[in-house]
Motif scaffolding. Structure first.
Motif, PDB file in Angstrom:
ATOM      1  N   LYS A 200       0.005   0.476   1.332  1.00  0.00           N
ATOM      2  CA  LYS A 200      -1.364   0.861   1.662  1.00  0.00           C
ATOM      3  C   LYS A 200      -1.478   2.339   2.042  1.00  0.00           C
ATOM      4  O   LYS A 200      -2.578   2.898   2.059  1.00  0.00           O
ATOM      5  CB  LYS A 200      -1.896  -0.009   2.804  1.00  0.00           C
ATOM      6  N   LEU A 201      -0.334   2.968   2.340  1.00  0.00           N
ATOM      7  CA  LEU A 201      -0.316   4.411   2.598  1.00  0.00           C
ATOM      8  C   LEU A 201      -0.208   5.213   1.302  1.00  0.00           C
ATOM      9  O   LEU A 201      -0.248   6.433   1.316  1.00  0.00           O
ATOM     10  CB  LEU A 201       0.849   4.777   3.534  1.00  0.00           C
ATOM     11  N   GLY A 202      -0.021   4.474   0.181  1.00  0.00           N
ATOM     12  CA  GLY A 202       0.063   5.135  -1.121  1.00  0.00           C
ATOM     13  C   GLY A 202       1.467   5.347  -1.631  1.00  0.00           C
ATOM     14  O   GLY A 202       1.672   6.066  -2.610  1.00  0.00           O
ATOM     15  N   ASP A 203       2.452   4.697  -0.993  1.00  0.00           N
ATOM     16  CA  ASP A 203       3.855   4.872  -1.396  1.00  0.00           C
ATOM     17  C   ASP A 203       4.173   3.985  -2.606  1.00  0.00           C
ATOM     18  O   ASP A 203       4.108   2.760  -2.519  1.00  0.00           O
ATOM     19  CB  ASP A 203       4.774   4.512  -0.228  1.00  0.00           C
ATOM     20  N   ASP A 204       4.516   4.609  -3.730  1.00  0.00           N
ATOM     21  CA  ASP A 204       4.826   3.870  -4.960  1.00  0.00           C
ATOM     22  C   ASP A 204       6.063   3.000  -4.806  1.00  0.00           C
ATOM     23  O   ASP A 204       6.112   1.873  -5.314  1.00  0.00           O
ATOM     24  CB  ASP A 204       5.033   4.845  -6.124  1.00  0.00           C
ATOM     25  N   ASP A 205       7.098   3.521  -4.129  1.00  0.00           N
ATOM     26  CA  ASP A 205       8.333   2.756  -3.951  1.00  0.00           C
ATOM     27  C   ASP A 205       8.087   1.489  -3.132  1.00  0.00           C
ATOM     28  O   ASP A 205       8.659   0.433  -3.414  1.00  0.00           O
ATOM     29  CB  ASP A 205       9.402   3.616  -3.258  1.00  0.00           C
ATOM     30  N   ALA A 206       7.242   1.608  -2.115  1.00  0.00           N
ATOM     31  CA  ALA A 206       6.916   0.444  -1.284  1.00  0.00           C
ATOM     32  C   ALA A 206       6.212  -0.617  -2.123  1.00  0.00           C
ATOM     33  O   ALA A 206       6.479  -1.817  -1.990  1.00  0.00           O
ATOM     34  CB  ALA A 206       6.035   0.864  -0.114  1.00  0.00           C
ATOM     35  N   LEU A 207       5.340  -0.174  -3.017  1.00  0.00           N
ATOM     36  CA  LEU A 207       4.616  -1.114  -3.874  1.00  0.00           C
ATOM     37  C   LEU A 207       5.570  -1.818  -4.839  1.00  0.00           C
ATOM     38  O   LEU A 207       5.449  -3.029  -5.074  1.00  0.00           O
ATOM     39  CB  LEU A 207       3.525  -0.384  -4.651  1.00  0.00           C
ATOM     40  N   LYS A 208       6.535  -1.071  -5.390  1.00  0.00           N
ATOM     41  CA  LYS A 208       7.520  -1.668  -6.293  1.00  0.00           C
ATOM     42  C   LYS A 208       8.343  -2.737  -5.579  1.00  0.00           C
ATOM     43  O   LYS A 208       8.602  -3.815  -6.116  1.00  0.00           O
ATOM     44  CB  LYS A 208       8.439  -0.581  -6.854  1.00  0.00           C
ATOM     45  N   SER A 209       8.768  -2.430  -4.346  1.00  0.00           N
ATOM     46  CA  SER A 209       9.551  -3.395  -3.558  1.00  0.00           C
ATOM     47  C   SER A 209       8.715  -4.626  -3.238  1.00  0.00           C
ATOM     48  O   SER A 209       9.213  -5.754  -3.231  1.00  0.00           O
ATOM     49  CB  SER A 209      10.028  -2.740  -2.256  1.00  0.00           C
ATOM     50  N   LEU A 210       7.438  -4.393  -2.995  1.00  0.00           N
ATOM     51  CA  LEU A 210       6.528  -5.491  -2.665  1.00  0.00           C
ATOM     52  C   LEU A 210       6.344  -6.424  -3.869  1.00  0.00           C
ATOM     53  O   LEU A 210       6.226  -7.643  -3.718  1.00  0.00           O
ATOM     54  CB  LEU A 210       5.181  -4.920  -2.220  1.00  0.00           C
ATOM     55  N   ALA A 213       9.268  -8.667  -3.932  1.00  0.00           N
ATOM     56  CA  ALA A 213       9.149  -9.674  -2.874  1.00  0.00           C
ATOM     57  C   ALA A 213       8.115 -10.730  -3.242  1.00  0.00           C
ATOM     58  O   ALA A 213       8.287 -11.919  -2.939  1.00  0.00           O
ATOM     59  CB  ALA A 213       8.774  -8.996  -1.557  1.00  0.00           C
ATOM     60  N   TYR A 214       7.059 -10.300  -3.911  1.00  0.00           N
ATOM     61  CA  TYR A 214       6.015 -11.237  -4.354  1.00  0.00           C
ATOM     62  C   TYR A 214       6.604 -12.214  -5.375  1.00  0.00           C
ATOM     63  O   TYR A 214       6.309 -13.420  -5.344  1.00  0.00           O
ATOM     64  CB  TYR A 214       4.849 -10.466  -4.961  1.00  0.00           C
ATOM     65  N   GLY A 215       7.433 -11.697  -6.276  1.00  0.00           N
ATOM     66  CA  GLY A 215       8.084 -12.552  -7.272  1.00  0.00           C
ATOM     67  C   GLY A 215       9.034 -13.557  -6.653  1.00  0.00           C
ATOM     68  O   GLY A 215       9.289 -14.625  -7.223  1.00  0.00           O
ATOM     69  N   MET A 216       9.540 -13.236  -5.446  1.00  0.00           N
ATOM     70  CA  MET A 216      10.452 -14.138  -4.730  1.00  0.00           C
ATOM     71  C   MET A 216       9.693 -15.110  -3.830  1.00  0.00           C
ATOM     72  O   MET A 216      10.306 -15.937  -3.143  1.00  0.00           O
ATOM     73  CB  MET A 216      11.429 -13.311  -3.892  1.00  0.00           C
ATOM     74  N   GLY A 217       8.374 -14.982  -3.825  1.00  0.00           N
ATOM     75  CA  GLY A 217       7.573 -15.883  -3.010  1.00  0.00           C
ATOM     76  C   GLY A 217       7.491 -15.503  -1.545  1.00  0.00           C
ATOM     77  O   GLY A 217       7.121 -16.334  -0.705  1.00  0.00           O
ATOM     78  N   LEU A 218       7.823 -14.253  -1.218  1.00  0.00           N
ATOM     79  CA  LEU A 218       7.819 -13.809   0.176  1.00  0.00           C
ATOM     80  C   LEU A 218       6.493 -13.171   0.594  1.00  0.00           C
ATOM     81  O   LEU A 218       6.285 -12.879   1.768  1.00  0.00           O
ATOM     82  CB  LEU A 218       8.958 -12.798   0.413  1.00  0.00           C
ATOM     83  N   ASP A 223      -2.206 -11.239   0.324  1.00  0.00           N
ATOM     84  CA  ASP A 223      -1.607 -10.034   0.910  1.00  0.00           C
ATOM     85  C   ASP A 223      -1.203  -9.034  -0.172  1.00  0.00           C
ATOM     86  O   ASP A 223      -1.352  -7.821  -0.004  1.00  0.00           O
ATOM     87  CB  ASP A 223      -0.385 -10.396   1.757  1.00  0.00           C
ATOM     88  N   PHE A 224      -0.680  -9.555  -1.283  1.00  0.00           N
ATOM     89  CA  PHE A 224      -0.269  -8.676  -2.376  1.00  0.00           C
ATOM     90  C   PHE A 224      -1.476  -7.986  -3.005  1.00  0.00           C
ATOM     91  O   PHE A 224      -1.449  -6.794  -3.295  1.00  0.00           O
ATOM     92  CB  PHE A 224       0.495  -9.468  -3.434  1.00  0.00           C
ATOM     93  N   ALA A 225      -2.553  -8.740  -3.181  1.00  0.00           N
ATOM     94  CA  ALA A 225      -3.788  -8.170  -3.753  1.00  0.00           C
ATOM     95  C   ALA A 225      -4.364  -7.099  -2.823  1.00  0.00           C
ATOM     96  O   ALA A 225      -4.816  -6.043  -3.279  1.00  0.00           O
ATOM     97  CB  ALA A 225      -4.811  -9.272  -3.989  1.00  0.00           C
ATOM     98  N   ALA A 226      -4.313  -7.365  -1.516  1.00  0.00           N
ATOM     99  CA  ALA A 226      -4.825  -6.396  -0.545  1.00  0.00           C
ATOM    100  C   ALA A 226      -3.977  -5.118  -0.556  1.00  0.00           C
ATOM    101  O   ALA A 226      -4.506  -4.005  -0.435  1.00  0.00           O
ATOM    102  CB  ALA A 226      -4.832  -7.008   0.852  1.00  0.00           C
ATOM    103  N   ALA A 227      -2.658  -5.293  -0.717  1.00  0.00           N
ATOM    104  CA  ALA A 227      -1.760  -4.143  -0.772  1.00  0.00           C
ATOM    105  C   ALA A 227      -2.028  -3.303  -2.025  1.00  0.00           C
ATOM    106  O   ALA A 227      -2.015  -2.066  -1.971  1.00  0.00           O
ATOM    107  CB  ALA A 227      -0.308  -4.603  -0.752  1.00  0.00           C
ATOM    108  N   LEU A 228      -2.270  -3.976  -3.148  1.00  0.00           N
ATOM    109  CA  LEU A 228      -2.584  -3.278  -4.393  1.00  0.00           C
ATOM    110  C   LEU A 228      -3.867  -2.450  -4.253  1.00  0.00           C
ATOM    111  O   LEU A 228      -3.920  -1.286  -4.655  1.00  0.00           O
ATOM    112  CB  LEU A 228      -2.740  -4.272  -5.545  1.00  0.00           C
ATOM    113  N   ARG A 229      -4.883  -3.076  -3.658  1.00  0.00           N
ATOM    114  CA  ARG A 229      -6.153  -2.370  -3.464  1.00  0.00           C
ATOM    115  C   ARG A 229      -5.988  -1.202  -2.507  1.00  0.00           C
ATOM    116  O   ARG A 229      -6.511  -0.102  -2.737  1.00  0.00           O
ATOM    117  CB  ARG A 229      -7.222  -3.334  -2.931  1.00  0.00           C
TER     118      ARG A 229
END
Length: 264
Positions: A200-210, A213-218, A223-229
């Motif tokens: 949410k701060l605009g970090d691309d690496d954080a989004l990639k890691s997220l 984690a989303y693919g692992m069901g974590l 929350d993932f949609a909110a992070a993307l927005r």
């Protein structure tokens, strides 16, 4: 009385600390460009520190000022305070020392960076520490890096303290490091929380890691949609026509430089 409640007090103190740690910062640590008042880009190459006033000016405003000066045959000056631009590193350091004398934490941090690059780690540690005491989030992050790289005597508690202070101050790189630390410790849900804030701060690496984690069901779908927005909003907030023009200008210069090199 105290021995009976010591454990409960420690637990509550940790809970209160987490409430602050996992609260979404209102902005990144570098803040806004003082001229166009648009958030500075997360990429350090997108802005320049003016040693005279220690203001971070975005490339859009900086290049626009330089082009105006060339067009009107004007002296090269700071686009913010209009102080004559330094001609070399010596003049830059003189300007920084003037700011340090009035307790400017940004100047202290930058002087610490000079010391670090020159291999003077004790000097770097001293300047970073002074800047951190004055609340500079980037200085806290750089101190955590020094502990991690063992440029100073390793102290895990201090490393975590400075990482957390930097993260709470809006530093996305410290937030990413905390996420990595929590992941390695097996505390994946805490790592995910850091990742959401970083995205949410605009970090691309954080989004990639997220995404992983989303693919692992974590991470939940919501929350993932909110992070993307949030990520897209943060990135869009840093854009402007002037910055796009500056990027095009730099790309043109790089292309000419490469063409010149090929001719040689």
């Amino acid at each position: 009385h105290r021995p009976q409640h010591k454990g409960a007090c420690k637990k509550r103190a940790a809970e209160l600390r987490d409430e602050i740690l996992f609260k979404q910062p209102e902005s990144r640590d570098l803040g806004d460009c003082p001229i166009c008042c648009i958030p500075l880009p997360i990429n350090a190459l997108g802005s320049t520190l003016m040693a005279c006033c220690c203001k971070m000016v975005c490339n859009g405003c900086n290049i626009a000022n330089q082009m105006r000066e060339v067009q009107d045959s004007l002296e090269n000056k700071c686009p913010f305070c209009r102080h004559p631009a330094p001609y070399n590193e010596k003049e830059t350091k003189i300007n920084l020392m003037r700011r340090i004398e009035v307790n400017d934490p940004v100047a202290m941090r930058q002087m610490g960076q000079f010391c670090y690059d020159e291999g003077d780690y004790s000097g770097a540690f001293e300047y970073f520490s002074k800047a951190a005491e004055l609340g500079n989030a980037v200085a806290h992050y750089l101190l955590s890096v020094m502990y991690h790289e063992e440029k100073v005597k390793m102290d895990e508690k201090k490393k975590m303290y400075h990482s957390e202070q930097a993260a709470m101050g809006g530093n996305p790189f410290a937030r990413k490091n905390l996420a990595n630390i929590e992941w390695k410790r097996g505390r994946k849900l805490r790592a995910v929380k850091h990742g959401i804030i970083g995205a949410k701060l605009g970090d691309d690496d954080a989004l990639k890691s997220l995404k992983l984690a989303y693919g692992m069901g974590l991470v939940s779908k919501e929350d993932f949609a909110a992070a993307l927005r949030g990520h897209q909003t943060a990135v869009n907030a840093t854009k402007s026509p002037a910055r796009e023009a500056a990027e095009a200008y730099y790309q043109m210069k790089m292309k000419k430089k490469e063409e010149t090199a090929e001719l040689r």
